[in-house]
Motif scaffolding. Structure first.
Motif, PDB file in Angstrom:
ATOM      1  N   CYS A  53     -13.770   5.293  49.308  1.00  0.00           N
ATOM      2  CA  CYS A  53     -12.797   6.060  48.522  1.00  0.00           C
ATOM      3  C   CYS A  53     -12.531   7.429  49.125  1.00  0.00           C
ATOM      4  O   CYS A  53     -11.415   7.948  49.041  1.00  0.00           O
ATOM      5  CB  CYS A  53     -13.282   6.181  47.076  1.00  0.00           C
ATOM      6  SG  CYS A  53     -13.229   4.610  46.176  1.00  0.00           S
ATOM      7  N   THR A  56      -9.841   7.060  51.600  1.00  0.00           N
ATOM      8  CA  THR A  56      -8.498   6.940  51.026  1.00  0.00           C
ATOM      9  C   THR A  56      -7.944   8.304  50.662  1.00  0.00           C
ATOM     10  O   THR A  56      -6.741   8.543  50.751  1.00  0.00           O
ATOM     11  CB  THR A  56      -8.489   6.043  49.775  1.00  0.00           C
ATOM     12  OG1 THR A  56      -9.186   6.675  48.706  1.00  0.00           O
ATOM     13  CG2 THR A  56      -9.104   4.693  50.063  1.00  0.00           C
ATOM     14  N   SER A  57      -8.825   9.218  50.248  1.00  0.00           N
ATOM     15  CA  SER A  57      -8.358  10.540  49.837  1.00  0.00           C
ATOM     16  C   SER A  57      -7.812  11.329  51.022  1.00  0.00           C
ATOM     17  O   SER A  57      -6.993  12.231  50.856  1.00  0.00           O
ATOM     18  CB  SER A  57      -9.485  11.319  49.151  1.00  0.00           C
ATOM     19  OG  SER A  57     -10.508  11.670  50.080  1.00  0.00           O
ATOM     20  N   GLU A  64      -5.176   9.275  44.852  1.00  0.00           N
ATOM     21  CA  GLU A  64      -5.598   7.996  45.425  1.00  0.00           C
ATOM     22  C   GLU A  64      -7.116   7.838  45.344  1.00  0.00           C
ATOM     23  O   GLU A  64      -7.623   6.718  45.189  1.00  0.00           O
ATOM     24  CB  GLU A  64      -5.135   7.892  46.878  1.00  0.00           C
ATOM     25  CG  GLU A  64      -5.031   6.471  47.391  1.00  0.00           C
ATOM     26  CD  GLU A  64      -3.861   5.710  46.800  1.00  0.00           C
ATOM     27  OE1 GLU A  64      -3.858   4.480  46.906  1.00  0.00           O
ATOM     28  OE2 GLU A  64      -2.942   6.345  46.230  1.00  0.00           O
ATOM     29  N   CYS A  68      -8.910   4.693  43.652  1.00  0.00           N
ATOM     30  CA  CYS A  68      -9.893   3.912  44.404  1.00  0.00           C
ATOM     31  C   CYS A  68     -11.175   3.748  43.604  1.00  0.00           C
ATOM     32  O   CYS A  68     -11.732   2.648  43.509  1.00  0.00           O
ATOM     33  CB  CYS A  68     -10.172   4.594  45.741  1.00  0.00           C
ATOM     34  SG  CYS A  68     -11.393   3.726  46.762  1.00  0.00           S
ATOM     35  N   ARG A  69     -11.646   4.814  43.007  1.00  0.00           N
ATOM     36  CA  ARG A  69     -12.870   4.744  42.203  1.00  0.00           C
ATOM     37  C   ARG A  69     -12.706   3.792  41.023  1.00  0.00           C
ATOM     38  O   ARG A  69     -13.621   3.033  40.689  1.00  0.00           O
ATOM     39  CB  ARG A  69     -13.247   6.145  41.709  1.00  0.00           C
ATOM     40  CG  ARG A  69     -13.783   7.069  42.795  1.00  0.00           C
ATOM     41  CD  ARG A  69     -13.933   8.494  42.286  1.00  0.00           C
ATOM     42  NE  ARG A  69     -14.568   9.362  43.270  1.00  0.00           N
ATOM     43  CZ  ARG A  69     -14.613  10.691  43.165  1.00  0.00           C
ATOM     44  NH1 ARG A  69     -14.056  11.291  42.107  1.00  0.00           N
ATOM     45  NH2 ARG A  69     -15.208  11.399  44.093  1.00  0.00           N
ATOM     46  N   THR A  71     -10.581   1.257  40.868  1.00  0.00           N
ATOM     47  CA  THR A  71     -10.423  -0.101  41.374  1.00  0.00           C
ATOM     48  C   THR A  71     -11.757  -0.706  41.809  1.00  0.00           C
ATOM     49  O   THR A  71     -12.014  -1.895  41.576  1.00  0.00           O
ATOM     50  CB  THR A  71      -9.438  -0.114  42.556  1.00  0.00           C
ATOM     51  OG1 THR A  71      -8.178   0.406  42.114  1.00  0.00           O
ATOM     52  CG2 THR A  71      -9.244  -1.518  43.099  1.00  0.00           C
ATOM     53  N   TYR A  84     -13.641  -4.566  50.314  1.00  0.00           N
ATOM     54  CA  TYR A  84     -13.066  -3.601  49.374  1.00  0.00           C
ATOM     55  C   TYR A  84     -11.543  -3.756  49.320  1.00  0.00           C
ATOM     56  O   TYR A  84     -10.933  -3.625  48.254  1.00  0.00           O
ATOM     57  CB  TYR A  84     -13.436  -2.178  49.784  1.00  0.00           C
ATOM     58  CG  TYR A  84     -14.903  -1.846  49.636  1.00  0.00           C
ATOM     59  CD1 TYR A  84     -15.592  -2.169  48.470  1.00  0.00           C
ATOM     60  CD2 TYR A  84     -15.604  -1.199  50.654  1.00  0.00           C
ATOM     61  CE1 TYR A  84     -16.941  -1.859  48.331  1.00  0.00           C
ATOM     62  CE2 TYR A  84     -16.939  -0.885  50.528  1.00  0.00           C
ATOM     63  CZ  TYR A  84     -17.615  -1.220  49.371  1.00  0.00           C
ATOM     64  OH  TYR A  84     -18.948  -0.916  49.235  1.00  0.00           O
ATOM     65  N   ALA A  88      -9.115  -4.679  46.108  1.00  0.00           N
ATOM     66  CA  ALA A  88      -7.901  -3.919  45.785  1.00  0.00           C
ATOM     67  C   ALA A  88      -6.684  -4.833  45.701  1.00  0.00           C
ATOM     68  O   ALA A  88      -5.800  -4.629  44.864  1.00  0.00           O
ATOM     69  CB  ALA A  88      -7.680  -2.824  46.832  1.00  0.00           C
ATOM     70  N   ARG A 185      -1.085   1.199  43.823  1.00  0.00           N
ATOM     71  CA  ARG A 185      -2.122   0.181  44.036  1.00  0.00           C
ATOM     72  C   ARG A 185      -1.881  -0.587  45.341  1.00  0.00           C
ATOM     73  O   ARG A 185      -2.828  -0.933  46.054  1.00  0.00           O
ATOM     74  CB  ARG A 185      -2.172  -0.789  42.856  1.00  0.00           C
ATOM     75  CG  ARG A 185      -2.767  -0.172  41.607  1.00  0.00           C
ATOM     76  CD  ARG A 185      -3.059  -1.207  40.540  1.00  0.00           C
ATOM     77  NE  ARG A 185      -3.689  -0.604  39.382  1.00  0.00           N
ATOM     78  CZ  ARG A 185      -4.973  -0.276  39.310  1.00  0.00           C
ATOM     79  NH1 ARG A 185      -5.764  -0.506  40.356  1.00  0.00           N
ATOM     80  NH2 ARG A 185      -5.473   0.278  38.228  1.00  0.00           N
ATOM     81  N   LEU A 188      -2.970   1.527  48.108  1.00  0.00           N
ATOM     82  CA  LEU A 188      -4.437   1.526  48.200  1.00  0.00           C
ATOM     83  C   LEU A 188      -4.928   0.292  48.963  1.00  0.00           C
ATOM     84  O   LEU A 188      -5.861   0.386  49.766  1.00  0.00           O
ATOM     85  CB  LEU A 188      -5.053   1.567  46.802  1.00  0.00           C
ATOM     86  CG  LEU A 188      -6.585   1.533  46.750  1.00  0.00           C
ATOM     87  CD1 LEU A 188      -7.183   2.777  47.399  1.00  0.00           C
ATOM     88  CD2 LEU A 188      -7.068   1.415  45.301  1.00  0.00           C
ATOM     89  N   LEU A 192      -7.335   0.762  52.188  1.00  0.00           N
ATOM     90  CA  LEU A 192      -8.687   0.192  52.211  1.00  0.00           C
ATOM     91  C   LEU A 192      -8.780  -0.969  53.201  1.00  0.00           C
ATOM     92  O   LEU A 192      -9.719  -1.047  53.999  1.00  0.00           O
ATOM     93  CB  LEU A 192      -9.083  -0.289  50.818  1.00  0.00           C
ATOM     94  CG  LEU A 192      -9.525   0.765  49.812  1.00  0.00           C
ATOM     95  CD1 LEU A 192      -9.773   0.130  48.448  1.00  0.00           C
ATOM     96  CD2 LEU A 192     -10.801   1.471  50.291  1.00  0.00           C
TER      97      LEU A 192
END
Length: 200
Positions: A53, A56-57, A64, A68-69, A71, A84, A88, A185, A188, A192
């Motif tokens: 995560c 992703t940030s 995001e 992520c957290r 999801t 992961y 997602a 989403r 994401l 990921l």
């Protein structure tokens, strides 16, 4: 000419639908962890949820990171990046299904003018394409095909964006927030899942 619609009742229904869908996505992601998430990329890195995560940030910042957290809540540490990404994918599909279902109800609502119902039906049609592309992203992860992964992601985004463009013509629309959330989403999934490719 923009069409005005009195949708107070629909707003309330959509608010409840959004809450239910968010809960279903979180629970669904946990339940789907028992499914196969094997991927074929050599060097697909293993990492903690926090590390995944955090990466992703770096792309999209705090928003995001929180998505992520949410999801990956319930996922264990030490999974591969592709695993992961597949979680997602499945969460994005659950969210899109909820939006599509809400769109179908609006497209069939006789209280809404015909031209607006046509716009909602367009969204329903576009969401069919979007979901097919999102689902195909899982196959691309498992076959380690970056080209297909990117192509299906672009197709999914194009379909969702087409829907969003139609909704901007509808005053008082109740789907824009959920469509925007679906887009996040899908992004994401791309971030990921992309971590699994050695030359990302």
């Amino acid at each position: 000419r923009r069409t005005r619609i009195a949708l107070n009742r629909d707003r309330a229904n959509m608010k409840n639908t959004h809450i239910i869908c968010a809960l279903a996505v979180s629970l669904g992601a946990i339940a789907l962890l028992s499914g196969s998430t094997d991927a074929a990329c050599a060097g697909d890195p293993s990492m903690s949820v926090a590390d995944a995560c955090h990466k992703t940030s770096a792309w999209q910042g705090q928003r995001e990171l929180e998505l992520c957290r949410q999801t990956l809540r319930g996922a264990r540490d030490g999974l591969t990046a592709s695993a992961y990404g597949i979680i997602a994918v499945r969460a994005a599909l659950e969210s899109c299904k909820g939006t599509e279902s809400a769109g179908k109800k609006l497209a069939q609502d006789p209280k809404i003018s015909e031209d607006v119902r046509v716009m909602y039906q367009t969204c329903v049609d576009m969401y069919g394409f979007a979901q097919a592309d999102v689902a195909a992203m899982e196959g691309a992860l498992k076959s380690c095909s970056l080209a297909d992964f990117r192509r299906f992601w672009e197709g999914a985004l194009a379909s969702v964006d087409h829907c969003a463009g139609k909704l901007r013509l509808v005053d008082g629309d109740v789907l824009q927030r959920t469509v925007s959330a679906d887009r996040e989403r899908i992004l994401l999934v791309f971030i990921l899942g992309g971590l699994s490719f050695p030359k990302w």
